[in-house]
Design a protein around this motif. Structure first.
Motif, PDB file in Angstrom:
ATOM      1  N   HIS A 244       0.803  -8.568  11.608  1.00  0.00           N
ATOM      2  CA  HIS A 244      -0.563  -8.051  11.745  1.00  0.00           C
ATOM      3  C   HIS A 244      -0.648  -7.007  12.857  1.00  0.00           C
ATOM      4  CE1 HIS A 244      -2.658 -10.715   8.914  1.00  0.00           C
ATOM      5  NE2 HIS A 244      -1.746 -11.606   9.247  1.00  0.00           N
ATOM      6  N   SER A 265       3.995  -3.587   5.934  1.00  0.00           N
ATOM      7  CA  SER A 265       2.843  -4.257   5.354  1.00  0.00           C
ATOM      8  C   SER A 265       3.173  -5.718   5.129  1.00  0.00           C
ATOM      9  CB  SER A 265       2.426  -3.597   4.039  1.00  0.00           C
ATOM     10  OG  SER A 265       1.208  -4.162   3.557  1.00  0.00           O
ATOM     11  N   ASN A 277      -5.914 -11.503   2.941  1.00  0.00           N
ATOM     12  CA  ASN A 277      -5.162 -10.393   3.540  1.00  0.00           C
ATOM     13  C   ASN A 277      -4.875  -9.261   2.554  1.00  0.00           C
ATOM     14  OD1 ASN A 277      -4.916 -11.462   6.174  1.00  0.00           O
ATOM     15  ND2 ASN A 277      -3.247 -12.798   5.500  1.00  0.00           N
ATOM     16  N   LEU A 280      -5.913  -5.823   3.663  1.00  0.00           N
ATOM     17  CA  LEU A 280      -5.032  -5.163   4.624  1.00  0.00           C
ATOM     18  C   LEU A 280      -3.852  -4.519   3.906  1.00  0.00           C
ATOM     19  CD1 LEU A 280      -4.943  -7.910   7.419  1.00  0.00           C
ATOM     20  CD2 LEU A 280      -6.424  -5.892   7.280  1.00  0.00           C
ATOM     21  N   SER A 283      -4.892  -1.302   2.189  1.00  0.00           N
ATOM     22  CA  SER A 283      -4.984  -0.191   3.128  1.00  0.00           C
ATOM     23  C   SER A 283      -3.605   0.393   3.429  1.00  0.00           C
ATOM     24  CB  SER A 283      -5.647  -0.662   4.424  1.00  0.00           C
ATOM     25  OG  SER A 283      -5.649   0.361   5.392  1.00  0.00           O
TER      26      SER A 283
END
Length: 300
Positions: A244, A265, A277, A280, A283
């Motif tokens: 993260h 990632s 998640n 995320l 993205s």
């Protein structure tokens, strides 16, 4: 105790998948066995056999006195030397010599085909002794696009390919969402053999496998790399933060004489475990797609 007959097909499939991911590959017993009762029976048998096994010093003493005295063996060094070859003969001991052998085998390969042959012949890593398959790069090395994961899981090992099973299906959907498919990129993993029980590779095992993944990159010459998972990001970025903290930021990694942009990632398994998640990961995928378009590696 819950019987398999009490579970629905979906619940049974989930249970079997859990055991497979935990490293349980074979079911050896058709009927349940009470291991606690077996253990107690073994302890009782040992207790009853113990008096008969005790030596009788009063009978042995006269023989000991009559025996001529002999000097003690003068060679503890010889005993140590005799045991050393046995330890050196084990090909799966991870040490500096194994790293040197891995580096020599990897650097001697002049193509990915030769590197795969060298990897399959290499016996210097503990992990190969317990693994069923050697997982190597697949896809198109000429694409300029490389996706790298950490180590094989149970599904990968069974199918002999990286990112198999549910996590592989999710990765396929992730790639398709930005206009890619696995056959059109190079897909590989840092560790070519599944660690028992899906444990993390040790530091020594990691260093033994390092020359092979670095040589894959050097031979493929990718122009952009997507790193999946915490272990993979730490391996290439040399940092101890979690995924993260490492994800979503472009960095350059140096391999041989190449400097390659890479972005990290979350691993598909992370997304299966915590679907929240996925935003995320999406993205990160968009950032990866944008860089591929800048490099003219992706046109749509």
């Amino acid at each position: 105790m819950i019987s398999a007959n009490d579970l629905s097909p979906a619940e049974l499939a989930a249970l079997l998948h859990f055991h497979a991911e935990a490293g349980v590959d074979w079911l050896l017993e058709d009927e349940p066995v009470d291991r606690f009762a077996e253990f107690e029976a073994m302890k009782a048998a040992r207790r009853s056999a113990a008096p008969a096994a005790q030596p009788q010093p009063e009978r042995q003493a006269p023989q000991d006195r009559q025996a001529p005295s002999r000097p003690a063996p003068p060679a503890p060094q010889q005993n140590a030397a005799a045991s050393a070859p046995a330890s050196r003969s084990q090909p799966a001991i991870p040490d500096g010599e194994a790293v040197q052998q891995a580096r020599f085998a990897a650097e001697s390969a002049r193509s990915l085909t030769e590197l795969k042959t060298a990897l399959e012949a290499f016996n210097g890593c503990n992990l190969k002794n317990s693994a069923r398959s050697t997982i190597f790069a697949s896809g198109d090395p000429a694409s300029g696009i490389m996706v790298i994961g950490p180590a094989p899981g149970a599904d990968d090992e069974r199918e002999g390919a990286a990112f198999a099973g549910r996590q592989g299906q999710l990765l396929d959907r992730m790639l398709a969402s930005i206009g890619l498919e696995r056959s059109a990129i190079l897909l590989t993993q840092i560790i070519p053999w599944r660690p028992p029980g899906n444990r993390m590779p040790s530091a020594a095992e990691t260093e033994i496998c390092r020359p092979f993944i670095e040589r894959q990159i050097a031979l493929a010459e990718p122009r952009a790399i997507l790193l999946l998972g915490n272990y993979t990001a730490r391996f290439f970025f040399g940092e101890n933060d979690t995924i993260h903290g490492l994800r979503g930021r472009w960095k350059e990694i140096a391999v041989a004489d190449q400097v390659i942009p890479a972005i990290a990632s979350l691993h598909p398994q992370d997304l299966l475990t915590a679907p929240v998640n996925k935003r995320l990961a999406w993205s990160d995928l968009l950032a990866f797609q944008a860089r591929l378009k800048e490099l003219s590696l992706l046109t749509n």
